[in-house]
Every structure is written in structure tokens, then in C-alpha cells.
Design an enzyme around this catalytic site. Structure first.
Site, PDB file in Angstrom:
ATOM      1  N   CYS A  68      13.697  10.811   6.608  1.00  0.00           N
ATOM      2  CA  CYS A  68      13.577  10.262   7.810  1.00  0.00           C
ATOM      3  C   CYS A  68      14.735  10.450   8.567  1.00  0.00           C
ATOM      4  O   CYS A  68      15.093  10.737   9.794  1.00  0.00           O
ATOM      5  CB  CYS A  68      13.128   8.935   8.044  1.00  0.00           C
ATOM      6  SG  CYS A  68      13.924   7.897   6.837  1.00  0.00           S
ATOM      7  N   GLU A  80       9.964  16.206  14.903  1.00  0.00           N
ATOM      8  CA  GLU A  80      10.227  15.935  13.488  1.00  0.00           C
ATOM      9  C   GLU A  80       9.602  16.735  12.702  1.00  0.00           C
ATOM     10  O   GLU A  80       8.199  16.756  12.717  1.00  0.00           O
ATOM     11  CB  GLU A  80       9.934  14.203  13.047  1.00  0.00           C
ATOM     12  CG  GLU A  80      10.518  14.212  11.641  1.00  0.00           C
ATOM     13  CD  GLU A  80      10.318  12.848  11.294  1.00  0.00           C
ATOM     14  OE1 GLU A  80       9.189  12.009  11.720  1.00  0.00           O
ATOM     15  OE2 GLU A  80      11.183  12.133  10.613  1.00  0.00           O
ATOM     16  N   LYS A 140       1.012  -1.222  -0.085  1.00  0.00           N
ATOM     17  CA  LYS A 140      -0.154   0.012  -0.228  1.00  0.00           C
ATOM     18  C   LYS A 140       0.928   1.325  -0.037  1.00  0.00           C
ATOM     19  O   LYS A 140       1.596   1.521   1.071  1.00  0.00           O
ATOM     20  CB  LYS A 140      -1.006  -0.003   1.210  1.00  0.00           C
ATOM     21  CG  LYS A 140      -2.014   1.270   1.226  1.00  0.00           C
ATOM     22  CD  LYS A 140      -2.464   1.795   2.201  1.00  0.00           C
ATOM     23  CE  LYS A 140      -1.868   3.104   2.552  1.00  0.00           C
ATOM     24  NZ  LYS A 140      -1.605   4.306   1.864  1.00  0.00           N
ATOM     25  N   GLU A 155      10.252   1.370  10.305  1.00  0.00           N
ATOM     26  CA  GLU A 155      11.250   2.246  10.045  1.00  0.00           C
ATOM     27  C   GLU A 155      10.483   3.599  10.186  1.00  0.00           C
ATOM     28  O   GLU A 155       9.724   4.244   9.558  1.00  0.00           O
ATOM     29  CB  GLU A 155      11.873   2.085   8.649  1.00  0.00           C
ATOM     30  CG  GLU A 155      13.164   2.638   8.480  1.00  0.00           C
ATOM     31  CD  GLU A 155      13.066   4.183   8.245  1.00  0.00           C
ATOM     32  OE1 GLU A 155      13.186   4.983   8.907  1.00  0.00           O
ATOM     33  OE2 GLU A 155      12.869   4.472   6.948  1.00  0.00           O
TER      34      GLU A 155
HETATM   35  P1  NAP Z   1       2.079   8.440   7.790  1.00  0.00           P
HETATM   36  O1  NAP Z   1       0.783   8.745   8.176  1.00  0.00           O
HETATM   37  O2  NAP Z   1       3.070   7.713   8.905  1.00  0.00           O
HETATM   38  O3  NAP Z   1       2.103   7.570   6.444  1.00  0.00           O
HETATM   39  C1  NAP Z   1       2.868   6.537   6.126  1.00  0.00           C
HETATM   40  C2  NAP Z   1       2.132   5.417   5.668  1.00  0.00           C
HETATM   41  O4  NAP Z   1       1.164   4.863   6.477  1.00  0.00           O
HETATM   42  C3  NAP Z   1       1.056   5.800   4.492  1.00  0.00           C
HETATM   43  O5  NAP Z   1       1.062   4.832   3.639  1.00  0.00           O
HETATM   44  C4  NAP Z   1      -0.215   6.019   5.299  1.00  0.00           C
HETATM   45  O6  NAP Z   1      -1.246   6.103   4.480  1.00  0.00           O
HETATM   46  C5  NAP Z   1      -0.155   4.953   6.344  1.00  0.00           C
HETATM   47  N1  NAP Z   1      -1.034   4.686   7.243  1.00  0.00           N
HETATM   48  C6  NAP Z   1      -1.565   6.156   7.748  1.00  0.00           C
HETATM   49  N2  NAP Z   1      -2.286   5.651   9.048  1.00  0.00           N
HETATM   50  C7  NAP Z   1      -2.202   4.416   8.872  1.00  0.00           C
HETATM   51  C8  NAP Z   1      -3.086   3.250   9.836  1.00  0.00           C
HETATM   52  N3  NAP Z   1      -3.754   3.887  10.524  1.00  0.00           N
HETATM   53  N4  NAP Z   1      -2.874   1.945   9.604  1.00  0.00           N
HETATM   54  C9  NAP Z   1      -2.128   1.729   8.636  1.00  0.00           C
HETATM   55  N5  NAP Z   1      -1.559   2.487   7.854  1.00  0.00           N
HETATM   56  C10 NAP Z   1      -1.520   3.649   7.872  1.00  0.00           C
HETATM   57  O7  NAP Z   1       2.894   9.430   7.590  1.00  0.00           O
HETATM   58  P2  NAP Z   1       2.334  10.805   6.761  1.00  0.00           P
HETATM   59  O8  NAP Z   1       0.829  11.228   7.185  1.00  0.00           O
HETATM   60  O9  NAP Z   1       2.566  10.638   5.448  1.00  0.00           O
HETATM   61  O10 NAP Z   1       3.177  12.040   7.331  1.00  0.00           O
HETATM   62  C11 NAP Z   1       3.067  12.490   8.599  1.00  0.00           C
HETATM   63  C12 NAP Z   1       4.470  12.665   9.262  1.00  0.00           C
HETATM   64  O11 NAP Z   1       5.241  11.489   9.522  1.00  0.00           O
HETATM   65  C13 NAP Z   1       5.319  13.535   8.306  1.00  0.00           C
HETATM   66  O12 NAP Z   1       5.411  14.599   8.754  1.00  0.00           O
HETATM   67  C14 NAP Z   1       6.763  12.861   9.044  1.00  0.00           C
HETATM   68  O13 NAP Z   1       7.018  13.728  10.264  1.00  0.00           O
HETATM   69  C15 NAP Z   1       6.526  11.572   9.214  1.00  0.00           C
HETATM   70  N6  NAP Z   1       7.181  10.721   8.192  1.00  0.00           N
HETATM   71  C16 NAP Z   1       8.143  10.021   8.587  1.00  0.00           C
HETATM   72  C17 NAP Z   1       8.568   9.100   7.452  1.00  0.00           C
HETATM   73  C18 NAP Z   1       9.680   8.327   7.667  1.00  0.00           C
HETATM   74  O14 NAP Z   1      10.518   7.709   6.585  1.00  0.00           O
HETATM   75  N7  NAP Z   1      10.399   8.157   8.538  1.00  0.00           N
HETATM   76  C19 NAP Z   1       8.088   9.084   6.190  1.00  0.00           C
HETATM   77  C20 NAP Z   1       7.052   9.827   5.814  1.00  0.00           C
HETATM   78  C21 NAP Z   1       6.426  10.654   7.006  1.00  0.00           C
HETATM   79  P3  NAP Z   1      -1.634   7.536   3.994  1.00  0.00           P
HETATM   80  O15 NAP Z   1      -0.687   7.931   2.795  1.00  0.00           O
HETATM   81  O16 NAP Z   1      -3.174   7.363   3.327  1.00  0.00           O
HETATM   82  O17 NAP Z   1      -1.821   8.253   5.227  1.00  0.00           O
END
Ligand code: NAP
Ligand code: MG
Length: 488
Positions: free
Chosen positions: A290, A391, A181, A256
Site C-alpha cells: 500500500c 493505484e 477474515k 488502512e
Molecule cells: P479488497 O477487495 O479491498 O480486499 C481486502 C479485504 O476486504 C479482503 O479480505 C476482501 O475479501 C475483503 N472484502 C472485499 N469486499 C468486501 C466487502 N464488500 N465487505 C467486506 N469485506 C470485503 O482488495 P483486493 O480485491 O484484494 O485488491 C484490489 C485492489 O485493492 C488492489 O489492486 C490494490 O489496489 C488494493 N489493495 C490495497 C491494499 C492496501 O494494503 N492498501 C491491500 C490489498 C489491495 P476477498 O479477499 O474475498 O476479496
């Protein structure tokens, strides 16, 4: 210069090597971050679609075509996927740039590293072996290293194709099947990857891509009783939800997660190299890494100079068409992320840190279109300030000053995260001494950001657990069976 993106036909899900619609026929949009224009729509999968994909993956896992494929042939299959990605590179790079908004040059690097991951793990398929173990008695004891089963992979939007490759390549090398996904903001290259793999002969159901929202499609994948393992990259917050949910069915989980990585510049560093490296540490991929070196810990005696020189470079960054190979700066991924980053900038000002440069939304094409933010630097940040602890995931650098090595190490480790760290010094002993004391899964000395498919990657503390890449990732995608044979 206007950005020209072509509108693409609505996409479908990729299940069992076929393009299919979501069961209830709903879609959501994906947008070009440089101007906010709609690129196309993709299906908003729900639990029923996840179920369909998991069933396909399970059937493929049990199918002798995949299960009994010779290891060497599985390796060749991965190599063919890499070759096919290479043949399609112009398309893949272009789609990634349009969907994610990253500069062309950075998407090129991502693609090369994604291909590398497939080639690296292609070599591992024939080296996954067990042991014979000298147990007591007239008994033969040996181990088999077997695949885990159906892997649910959930990935973020910052490196869409690369994150897909980091999970799919080792998972397939070990003989698993995958339901992937992608992030809702960047679903397109994952779909391309799956169709490329099908074209070169990956059997149906081995790699399925289901687009959808995290709270629905993602959550359904984590809950699904027939998924054996979840491999997740994303925020620490969602990582915690995933662990909690996965506990219900005791799925294996590797995470991760986020970081707030310290990048430490000592007074004995080569200042120009440290400036170049620290600049890249925070502004590569617009801070949406990240591992971003988002905390610059800098020795008081060189701080003015280092901060000033990084700011000079930051001021030269200007918005440009991401498809132009000369463009270096990119927008952030979405309006939501833009608002989030700007609110952290306000927070930094409220906390009394000194805004050195940036701080505002950047203009592109003279308008307020797209999600652009000026590269921003705060100096005189205190280690307990929110902008030094949370972050931000955008182009915002927080500079914290220190007076000696002990203090630098203490500040560096004073966070919930432990993903990466940088050290700039010409003192060999100090470099290794400090590297040993930093709580981080990756430490870069006199460099920042290099990664390699052969070298492990992952987090200490709340930056996650499990190691992707290298031989270590094989442990995430295999399980060990101990077999006993009575010889008496
Ligand atoms: P995120 O919500 O953690 O999204 C990562 C993945 O998880 C996406 O595919 C997301 O789908 C999915 N997801 C979200 N909620 C979920 C749930 N309840 N169950 C299963 N999967 C779920 O990150 P984001 O909203 O894109 O970004 C928010 C913050 O996360 C950023 O500002 C940053 O601080 C951090 N981030 C960190 C990394 C890293 O590599 N460490 C990468 C991205 C973001 P959707 O796309 O539909 O939300
Ligand atoms: Mg998008």
C-alpha cells in the site's frame, strides 16, 4: 527449476479454538501464484458462520477468564504467542511463501515484524491506564480505558500474516476478542496464527478465523449487529463500502487503504542511494505494498541518470522459485491482478508515457504458468495520467519529472491518496521543509519502507483513518469511560 509445493488437506474454520466446517460445507481454492497450482481448499463461510464466530467472540469477551485476566498475564499471553510463532517460523514462512508467492526472504522479514508486533503490544497491557482529572466541586473524576468489545478484522493478501498481527496483537493487548477474515487469496497463515495462539493457552473464542469471500463473509462481519468495531486494510473502494455499511450500526471503523505514494529525488541527492532506495520503494513485494513508491518524482537534471540506473536494476530481476532464499522477484497474486496490472501498462502506453523497460508478462519455467510481470518503468509520465493517479498495485513505476521544489510538492500532493512519501536530498533544511508539506501519514527521508511496531502507520486523505502501530493503535481498540464520585 520446478517449484515443488505439497498439496495440503482441505482446511476448516477456526472458531472457539476448534476446527469446524462451514455450515453449508462449501469450499474455495487457494493457489500458488508462481505456477497457479491449487494448494488446498478452505471453507467459504457465509453469514451463518460469521454469526457463529461472533457469538464465540462475544462469549469469550464476557467470560471472566479473559475479561478479568490480569493485565500482566495478558501481556505474557501475547509474549507466548510471539515465542510460539518463532518456534514455528520455518512452517509459517513456508506457508506464507506458498500461499502468497512472495520471496522467502521477504516472508522472513514479515514474520519477524509480525512477532515484533506481538512483543511490542505485550508490553503495553500493563500500561493501559486512565487519568484522574481535576474537575470542579468535591468530586473525584477518573477515567477507565476499556476494550471496545468484539473486533472484526478484515485484511488483504499482500502481507497476510503481518496484517493479521497488526490487528490481532493490539486488539488482544487491549482486552478485546477478534473475528478475523483473511483475504480469499491468502487464508492460510491467519489460520495457523489462531491455532498457534490456542496451543499456548489463548482462551477459546478470543481469536477466531473465518475464511470466505469479501462480498459474503466480509460483508456479514461488517453488518453483524454484535460486532463493535471493524479494523480494515485493503482497497479504498472497499473501505468506502465498509464505512457505509458500518454506519447502519454505528460501528467504530479504522481503515488502512490504498496509496499512490510519491518518492521525490532532488538534484542534490546521493544518486546511488536514491536509485537503490527508489528501486526498493517500488519493487519490494513486487509493488504490492500500500506504501509502494509508485510515483518517482525526479528532478529534470538527474532524471535521465536516475531512471536509467533503476531500469538497469529492473532488467536484472528474473522470476525464480519463491521458496529459494536467493529469489528476489515474485509473481503478482492472481490472474485477476495480472490482467489489471497489464491493462494499466496498456493505459500508460496509450497515454503517451515512454516505456523504458518491461511491459509484458514474464515467462517462468518457459511457460505461461503463474502470474509474472516484468518489472516495468514509464518515464515522461504527466501528473494527470491515469498511471500517475490510480493505484496499480504491481511492479509498475511511473516517473514524473519536475523542475523545482514547489512543483515537486505540488505534484506529490495532487492525488486523492496520502499514505506515504519519500524524499531524497542531502540538503537538511529542504528535507524537513518538504516533509512538513507532504500530505502523507509516513514520510521517509533518504530511506524507504522501514516500519516499526512502535511507530504509527496510517493515511491522510483517502488513504484511510486511524493509526495502526505504536501507542496510537491503542486508541483504535479502547474506549474511555469517565467515572464521577461524589465526595461530599
Ligand atoms: P479488497 O477487495 O479491498 O480486499 C481486502 C479485504 O476486504 C479482503 O479480505 C476482501 O475479501 C475483503 N472484502 C472485499 N469486499 C468486501 C466487502 N464488500 N465487505 C467486506 N469485506 C470485503 O482488495 P483486493 O480485491 O484484494 O485488491 C484490489 C485492489 O485493492 C488492489 O489492486 C490494490 O489496489 C488494493 N489493495 C490495497 C491494499 C492496501 O494494503 N492498501 C491491500 C490489498 C489491495 P476477498 O479477499 O474475498 O476479496
Ligand atoms: Mg493463495
Amino acid at each position: 527449476m520446478a517449484i515443488t509445493i505439497e498439496r495440503r488437506a482441505p482446511s476448516q474454520l477456526f472458531i472457539n479454538n476448534e476446527w469446524v466446517d462451514a455450515d453449508d460445507g462449501t469450499f474455495f481454492g487457494t493457489y500458488h501464484p508462481a505456477n497457479g497450482e491449487l494448494i488446498t481448499e478452505v471453507p467459504a463461510a457465509e453469514a451463518v458462520d460469521i454469526d457463529r464466530a461472533v457469538n464465540a467472540a462475544r462469549a469469550a469477551f464476557n467470560d471472566p477468564k479473559w475479561r478479568n485476566m490480569d493485565a500482566a498475564d495478558r501481556g505474557r499471553m501475547l509474549w507466548r504467542i510471539a515465542d510460539a510463532m518463532e518456534a514455528r517460523q520455518q512452517d509459517l514462512i513456508r506457508i506464507e511463501v506458498i500461499d502468497n508467492g512472495k520471496p522467502f526472504r521477504e516472508a522472513q522479514i514479515d514474520l519477524r515484524e509480525a512477532i515484533d508486533a506481538f512483543r511490542y503490544y505485550a508490553g503495553w497491557t500493563t500500561k493501559l491506564q486512565g487519568d484522574t482529572i481535576p474537575v470542579r466541586g468535591n468530586v473525584l473524576n477518573y477515567t477507565l480505558r476499556e476494550p471496545v468489545g468484539v473486533v472484526g478484522a478484515i485484511i488483504p493478501w499482500n502481507f497476510p500474516l503481518l496484517m493479521a498481527a497488526w490487528k490481532v496483537a493490539p486488539a488482544l493487548a487491549c482486552g478485546n476478542t477478534v473475528v478475523l477474515k483473511p483475504a480469499e487469496q491468502t487464508p492460510l497463515t491467519a489460520l495457523e496464527l489462531a491455532s498457534v495462539a490456542a496451543e499456548v493457552g489463548l482462551p477459546p473464542g478470543v481469536l477466531n478465523v473465518v475464511t470466505g469471500l469479501g462480498e459474503t463473509a466480509g460483508a456479514a462481519l461488517v453488518k453483524h449487529p454484535d460486532v463493535d468495531k471493524i479494523a480494515f486494510t485493503g482497497s479504498t473502494q472497499v473501505g468506502k463500502i465498509i464505512m457505509r455499511t458500518a454506519a447502519e450500526s454505528l460501528k467504530k471503523v479504522s481503515l488502512e487503504l490504498g496509496g499512490k505514494s510519491p518518492n521525490i529525488v532532488f538534484d542534490d541527492a546521493d544518486v546511488d542511494a536514491a536509485v537503490r532506495g527508489s528501486f526498493a520503494a517500488i519493487y519490494y513485494n513486487n509493488g504490492q505494498c500500500c506504501t509502494a513508491g509508485s510515483r518517482l518524482l525526479v528532478h529534470e537534471s538527474v532524471a535521465d541518470q536516475v531512471v536509467e540506473k533503476i531500469a538497469e536494476r529492473a532488467k536484472k530481476m528474473t522470476p525464480g522459485d519463491p521458496l529459494d532464499p536467493k529469489t528476489r522477484m515474485s509473481p503478482v497474486i492472481s490472474q485477476e491482478q495480472l490482467d489489471r496490472v497489464l491493462s494499466y501498462i496498456e493505459q500508460g502506453q496509450r497515454e503517451g508515457a515512454r516505456l523504458v523497460t518491461g511491459g509484458k508478462r514474464a515467462q517462468y519455467n518457459g511457460g505461461e504458468s503463474g502470474y509474472w510481470i516484468e518489472p516495468t518503468i514509464f518515464d515522461q509520465v504527466r501528473p494527470d495520467h491515469v498511471i500517475a493517479q490510480e493505484e496499480i498495485f504491481g511492479p509498475v513505476l511511473a516517473a514524473v519529472r519536475f523542475n523545482d521544489e514547489e512543483e515537486a510538492i505540488d505534484i506529490a500532493n495532487r492525488t486523492i491518496y496520502g499514505l506515504a512519501a519519500g524524499i531524497w536530498t542531502n540538503n537538511l533544511k529542504r528535507a524537513h521543509r518538504v516533509a512538513k508539506r507532504l500530505e502523507a501519514g509516513t514520510v521517509w527521508i533518504n530511506t524507504y519502507h522501514p516500519l516499526d511496531a512502535a511507530s504509527p502507520f496510517g493515511g491522510y486523505k483517502q488513504s484511510g483513518y486511524g493509526r495502526e502501530l505504536g501507542a496510537y493503535a491503542l486508541d483504535l481498540y479502547t474506549q474511555i469511560k469517565s467515572v464521577w464520585v461524589d465526595l461530599s
